[in-house]
Write a protein that holds these residues in place. Structure first.
Motif, PDB file in Angstrom:
ATOM      1  N   ASN A 265       0.831  -1.212   0.000  1.00 21.61           N
ATOM      2  CA  ASN A 265       0.000   0.000   0.000  1.00 21.61           C
ATOM      3  C   ASN A 265       0.860   1.254   0.000  1.00 21.61           C
ATOM      4  OD1 ASN A 265      -2.431  -1.453   2.251  1.00 21.61           O
ATOM      5  ND2 ASN A 265      -2.520  -1.371   0.033  1.00 21.61           N
ATOM      6  N   LYS A 266       1.914   1.248   0.807  1.00 18.87           N
ATOM      7  CA  LYS A 266       2.812   2.402   0.882  1.00 18.87           C
ATOM      8  C   LYS A 266       3.519   2.636  -0.449  1.00 18.87           C
ATOM      9  CE  LYS A 266       3.660   1.570   5.788  1.00 18.87           C
ATOM     10  NZ  LYS A 266       4.675   1.132   6.770  1.00 18.87           N
ATOM     11  N   ILE A 267       3.931   1.555  -1.095  1.00 17.30           N
ATOM     12  CA  ILE A 267       4.596   1.671  -2.397  1.00 17.30           C
ATOM     13  C   ILE A 267       3.629   2.233  -3.432  1.00 17.30           C
ATOM     14  CG2 ILE A 267       5.565   0.312  -4.299  1.00 17.30           C
ATOM     15  CD1 ILE A 267       7.019  -1.352  -2.137  1.00 17.30           C
ATOM     16  N   GLU A 268       2.383   1.798  -3.410  1.00 15.36           N
ATOM     17  CA  GLU A 268       1.372   2.342  -4.324  1.00 15.36           C
ATOM     18  C   GLU A 268       1.173   3.832  -4.097  1.00 15.36           C
ATOM     19  OE1 GLU A 268      -0.146   0.950  -6.980  1.00 15.36           O
ATOM     20  OE2 GLU A 268       1.224  -0.720  -6.597  1.00 15.36           O
TER      21      GLU A 268
ATOM     22  N   LEU B 265       9.129  11.425   1.840  1.00 15.41           N
ATOM     23  CA  LEU B 265       7.829  10.784   2.024  1.00 15.41           C
ATOM     24  C   LEU B 265       8.006   9.307   2.356  1.00 15.41           C
ATOM     25  CD1 LEU B 265       4.810  11.297   1.983  1.00 15.41           C
ATOM     26  CD2 LEU B 265       4.812  10.770  -0.440  1.00 15.41           C
ATOM     27  N   GLY B 266       8.928   8.654   1.651  1.00 14.04           N
ATOM     28  CA  GLY B 266       9.207   7.251   1.935  1.00 14.04           C
ATOM     29  C   GLY B 266       9.687   7.046   3.358  1.00 14.04           C
TER      30      GLY B 266
ATOM     31  N   ALA C 157       3.957  10.115  -9.738  1.00 15.48           N
ATOM     32  CA  ALA C 157       3.267  10.467 -10.976  1.00 15.48           C
ATOM     33  C   ALA C 157       2.966  11.965 -11.066  1.00 15.48           C
ATOM     34  CB  ALA C 157       1.977   9.669 -11.110  1.00 15.48           C
ATOM     35  N   SER C 158       2.982  12.647  -9.928  1.00 16.15           N
ATOM     36  CA  SER C 158       2.730  14.093  -9.944  1.00 16.15           C
ATOM     37  C   SER C 158       3.989  14.889 -10.270  1.00 16.15           C
ATOM     38  CB  SER C 158       2.142  14.546  -8.605  1.00 16.15           C
ATOM     39  OG  SER C 158       3.111  14.431  -7.581  1.00 16.15           O
TER      40      SER C 158
ATOM     41  N   VAL D 228       9.239   3.270   4.426  1.00 17.06           N
ATOM     42  CA  VAL D 228       9.640   2.465   3.272  1.00 17.06           C
ATOM     43  C   VAL D 228      11.160   2.562   3.129  1.00 17.06           C
ATOM     44  CG1 VAL D 228       9.410   2.210   0.758  1.00 17.06           C
ATOM     45  CG2 VAL D 228       7.437   2.863   2.131  1.00 17.06           C
ATOM     46  N   SER D 229      11.788   1.448   2.814  1.00 17.18           N
ATOM     47  CA  SER D 229      13.241   1.461   2.680  1.00 17.18           C
ATOM     48  C   SER D 229      13.665   2.373   1.529  1.00 17.18           C
ATOM     49  CB  SER D 229      13.768   0.042   2.426  1.00 17.18           C
ATOM     50  OG  SER D 229      13.410  -0.397   1.134  1.00 17.18           O
ATOM     51  N   GLU D 230      14.877   2.945   1.657  1.00 23.14           N
ATOM     52  CA  GLU D 230      15.389   3.834   0.620  1.00 23.14           C
ATOM     53  C   GLU D 230      15.557   3.081  -0.700  1.00 23.14           C
ATOM     54  OE1 GLU D 230      19.039   6.961  -0.066  1.00 23.14           O
ATOM     55  OE2 GLU D 230      18.353   6.548   1.973  1.00 23.14           O
TER      56      GLU D 230
END
Length: 137
Positions: free
Chosen positions: A97-100, A118-119, A107-108, A124-126
């Motif tokens: 979900n986080k990757i999505e 944000l990651g 995309a922005s 989320v891992s680098e």
């Protein structure tokens, strides 16, 4: 005339989700009829945990709602803490979900630095952030 101490009235507790909220509503008082009115902030939800989500909905106004008992929520938490397969399934789903979400932000047209920040906020891992930025994930 009786005075009501508003600080002692049980209040709903809210937690914000990525696409919704969870609200734990206190139970109505069962001591007498007059206190039932005082303790029910929202009589339809009194004594339940309301989970509301607008993920995969056309708008926030058309969100999905689920009423669970406090006991059911406790069983979910216990299952996450005690059942390794359930925990692994939830953790992997959350990672995806986080990757999505990172893909949507990418995309922005944001920079790699912004995506990394944000990651980091998402946990989320680098390495995964770089893969998202390069379009490998």
């Amino acid at each position: 005339m009786a005075l009501i101490d508003l600080d002692k009235i049980p209040k709903p507790v809210r937690i914000n989700l990525s696409y919704g909220k969870i609200v734990s509503y206190p139970h109505s008082s069962v001591k007498d009829d007059t206190s039932k009115i005082i303790h029910s902030f929202d009589p339809a939800n009194s004594g339940y945990v309301l989970i509301s989500s607008y993920a995969n909905c056309p708008s926030r106004e058309l969100s999905k709602e689920l009423h669970l008992t406090h006991w059911d929520v406790l069983k979910i938490v216990e299952a996450y803490n005690n059942n390794k397969d359930f925990r692994n399934s939830i953790d992997e789903g959350a990672r995806l979900n986080k990757i999505e979400e990172l893909k949507k932000v990418k995309a922005s047209g944001v920079s790699l630095t912004t995506l990394k920040l944000l990651g980091k906020d998402y946990g989320v891992s680098e390495e995964d952030v770089l893969k998202v930025f390069k379009g490998e994930l």
